[in-house]
Design an enzyme around this catalytic site. Structure first.
Site, PDB file in Angstrom:
ATOM      1  N   PRO A  97      78.380 -38.892 -87.353  1.00  0.00           N
ATOM      2  CA  PRO A  97      78.387 -40.359 -87.465  1.00  0.00           C
ATOM      3  C   PRO A  97      78.062 -40.838 -88.882  1.00  0.00           C
ATOM      4  O   PRO A  97      77.550 -40.067 -89.691  1.00  0.00           O
ATOM      5  CB  PRO A  97      77.281 -40.787 -86.496  1.00  0.00           C
ATOM      6  N   THR A  98      78.354 -42.110 -89.141  1.00  0.00           N
ATOM      7  CA  THR A  98      78.008 -42.679 -90.452  1.00  0.00           C
ATOM      8  C   THR A  98      76.486 -42.788 -90.555  1.00  0.00           C
ATOM      9  O   THR A  98      75.815 -43.170 -89.601  1.00  0.00           O
ATOM     10  CB  THR A  98      78.660 -44.077 -90.584  1.00  0.00           C
ATOM     11  N   ALA A 177      95.178 -37.819 -81.253  1.00  0.00           N
ATOM     12  CA  ALA A 177      94.824 -39.213 -80.988  1.00  0.00           C
ATOM     13  C   ALA A 177      94.439 -39.307 -79.517  1.00  0.00           C
ATOM     14  O   ALA A 177      95.099 -38.712 -78.651  1.00  0.00           O
ATOM     15  CB  ALA A 177      96.014 -40.125 -81.292  1.00  0.00           C
ATOM     16  N   GLU A 178      93.358 -40.018 -79.247  1.00  0.00           N
ATOM     17  CA  GLU A 178      92.919 -40.136 -77.856  1.00  0.00           C
ATOM     18  C   GLU A 178      93.974 -40.858 -77.024  1.00  0.00           C
ATOM     19  O   GLU A 178      94.661 -41.748 -77.511  1.00  0.00           O
ATOM     20  CB  GLU A 178      91.575 -40.854 -77.801  1.00  0.00           C
ATOM     21  N   CYS A 285      86.993 -42.624 -85.492  1.00  0.00           N
ATOM     22  CA  CYS A 285      87.368 -41.966 -86.757  1.00  0.00           C
ATOM     23  C   CYS A 285      87.710 -42.890 -87.920  1.00  0.00           C
ATOM     24  O   CYS A 285      87.207 -42.703 -89.020  1.00  0.00           O
ATOM     25  CB  CYS A 285      88.548 -41.039 -86.504  1.00  0.00           C
ATOM     26  N   ARG A 445      97.373 -58.031 -77.987  1.00  0.00           N
ATOM     27  CA  ARG A 445      98.117 -56.761 -78.077  1.00  0.00           C
ATOM     28  C   ARG A 445      99.621 -56.966 -77.932  1.00  0.00           C
ATOM     29  O   ARG A 445     100.381 -55.991 -77.922  1.00  0.00           O
ATOM     30  CB  ARG A 445      97.643 -55.808 -76.978  1.00  0.00           C
TER      31      ARG A 445
END
Ligand code: UDX
Ligand code: UDX
Length: 467
Positions: A97-98, A177-178, A285, A445
């Site tokens: 993580p960041t 990619a999920e 990501c 979307r």
């Protein structure tokens, strides 16, 4: 010292990356034994669940592969030490993580899990071990891993009587990619393997060659491989910030973002993929990797390059904030005493992952304006949603419902934030009937039939159009 190949892989980290990646390797390489280990016993229990709908990760096609391979050549456990000892190859798939504090806070990756995993490998491995970086890491992380591992090589050499340990480091970034992880793993555009010794690169490549054409396997030096992963994600995210920035311009000019995206994408140099406008990118990501790149550039004094890439993240946040603002504006400038239904909490369709989901930030903006929110997501559970809003919860202002219809009851507006296919086919007539009027649909979307909704009586806002 070479150890006899046991054809044994250990993967540390049974998350969104480690779980699906190892399942696909196990599926294609029946002569390799794969042990996926994790410090999180609950997660391992879920991976071993008899009921395949209880796997910790929802990913189309994953359950079938797990069913076929689990307890045959694919094992999930918390036995980290013994599985490290047995392994010829160890994949590192732990989270990075960041950093939240200290040097590089907000930009650099926190490598504490990578470091502790490297120390475990150094301690428990036997003979020669190939350590593969699968997690996305800042460039030069292999140097850190090498330093830790090589210091143990020394220790062991000195403590007489023990078998000498040796290590090779290979970078093999994930590009899955999920939501499409299994297909991405089965049919990758490329497999990237960076390393310093031919033997280790070949061994890792041979695993992939059982199902991937050798033409798609690219080998580079370690640093090119590490950097390519960050740059690939930065370029993908950059496309999204570019198209999202133009969606705003379309709303003023009468241009239609889908038409613009189709027209520019028809140029083969630009290409059609990854040009779908939306409420901004989410996922674990993109933001993390760009901020990592920004940190790296600043570290080397490349401030202009850093600013350039940071703008990709800034535009992403701006897109989310501007969507929140125009929802408020259209609802007469105030959300006090208004209920809104949020359709979709996952960061994209076909996953239960909510990390960095645009829904989180947009919902917080709406809550700050005093709105009551009712959530519906086909794959995200109530706890996962409520956990994001601890500081906003009061007197039942946030509810989570099991159906889209229940979530719509008594609301003033529906905000579509994830492009779940089933949203297209909802009974919009029934939804309209149970809402307060004027009833709004905000489609961030561009996934709904605007004309159909307008015919029913809805007021409709669609991203990137003036219709
Ligand atoms: C993570 C990063 O987010 C991504 O950038 C990187 O490319 C791969 O690793 P993901 O698999 O999505 O991706 O993370 P997550 O689902 O959080 O899984 C990591 C797992 O590692 C967790 O289950 C955690 O318990 C485990 N872990 C962490 C260990 O087993 N040991 C550790 O020391 C630390
Ligand atoms: C990404 C990379 O694609 C993958 O190669 C890398 O290994 C991990 O990070 P992921 O985050 O799982 O994968 O999903 P992706 O499909 O890239 O979507 C990221 C975000 O961008 C989502 O929020 C998605 O909704 C959004 N997106 C994607 C768009 O808004 N429009 C698009 O055209 C594509």
């Amino acid at each position: 010292m070479e150890k006899k190949l046991n054809k044994n892989i250990c993967c540390i980290g049974a998350g969104y990356v480690g779980g699906p990646t190892m399942s696909v390797i196990a599926f294609n390489c029946p002569d390799w034994q794969i042990n996926v280990v994790d410090i999180n016993a609950d997660r391992i229990r879920s991976w071993n669940s008899k009921d395949l709908t209880k796997l910790p990760i929802f990913e189309p096609g994953l359950d079938k592969i797990v069913k076929k391979c689990r307890d045959v050549n694919l094992f999930f456990s918390t036995k980290i030490e013994e599985n490290i000892a047995k392994a010829d190859i160890i994949f590192l798939s732990v989270n990075t993580p960041t950093k939240k504090r200290g040097i590089g806070a907000g930009y650099a990756s926190d490598l504490k899990w990578i470091e502790s995993s490297a120390r475990q490998i150094a301690k428990f491995s036997e003979g020669h071990t190939i350590v593969v970086e699968k997690s996305t890491l800042p460039v030069k992380t292999a140097e850190t891993i090498k330093t830790i591992l090589h210091s143990f090589e020394q220790d062991d050499f000195i403590s007489l009587g023990k078998k000498k340990k040796t290590f090779s480091i290979v970078s093999n970034p994930e590009f899955l990619a999920e939501g499409t992880a299994i297909n991405d793993l089965l049919n990758p555009d490329r497999v990237l393997i960076g390393g310093e010794d031919e033997h280790s690169i070949k061994l890792v490549a041979d695993i992939y060659k059982t199902w991937v054409s050798p033409k798609k396997i690219i080998s580079t030096n370690l640093w090119s491989s590490e950097l390519s992963k960050l740059v690939a994600n930065a370029f993908l995210a950059q496309r999204l910030s570019s198209i999202n920035s133009i969606s705003a311009l379309c709303e003023f000019t009468g241009a239609n973002i889908n038409e613009v995206s189709g027209a520019i994408g028809a140029d083969t140099r630009i290409g059609q993929k990854f040009l779908k406008p939306g409420p901004g990118f989410g996922g674990s990501c993109f933001k993390k990797d760009i901020l990592n790149l920004v940190y790296l550039c600043r570290f080397y004094g490349l401030n202009e390059v850093a600013d350039y890439w940071e703008q990709v993240v800034n535009i992403n946040l701006w897109q989310q904030n501007r969507i929140s603002s125009l929802i408020i504006k259209n609802l007469f400038g105030t959300l006090s005493n208004k209920s809104l239904a949020i359709y979709g909490f996952a960061f994209k369709a076909n996953t239960n992952d909510t990390r960095e989901s645009p829904s989180i930030n947009i919902s917080k903006n709406l809550l700050q304006e005093g709105a009551k929110l009712t959530f519906f997501d086909p794959k995200v559970n109530e706890t996962q949603i409520l956990n994001e809003f601890n500081e906003f919860l009061y007197e039942g202002n946030i509810k989570v419902k099991d159906t889209a219809l229940d979530a719509a009851k008594g609301t003033d507006a529906i905000i579509v934030l994830t492009e779940w296919e089933e949203f297209k086919y909802l009974d919009w007539h029934s939804i309209f009937k149970i809402m307060r009027k004027p009833a709004w649909v905000f489609d961030s979307r561009i996934c709904l039939d605007q004309k159909h909704l307008k015919n029913i009586g809805f007021k409709v806002w669609t991203l990137g159009t003036t219709d």
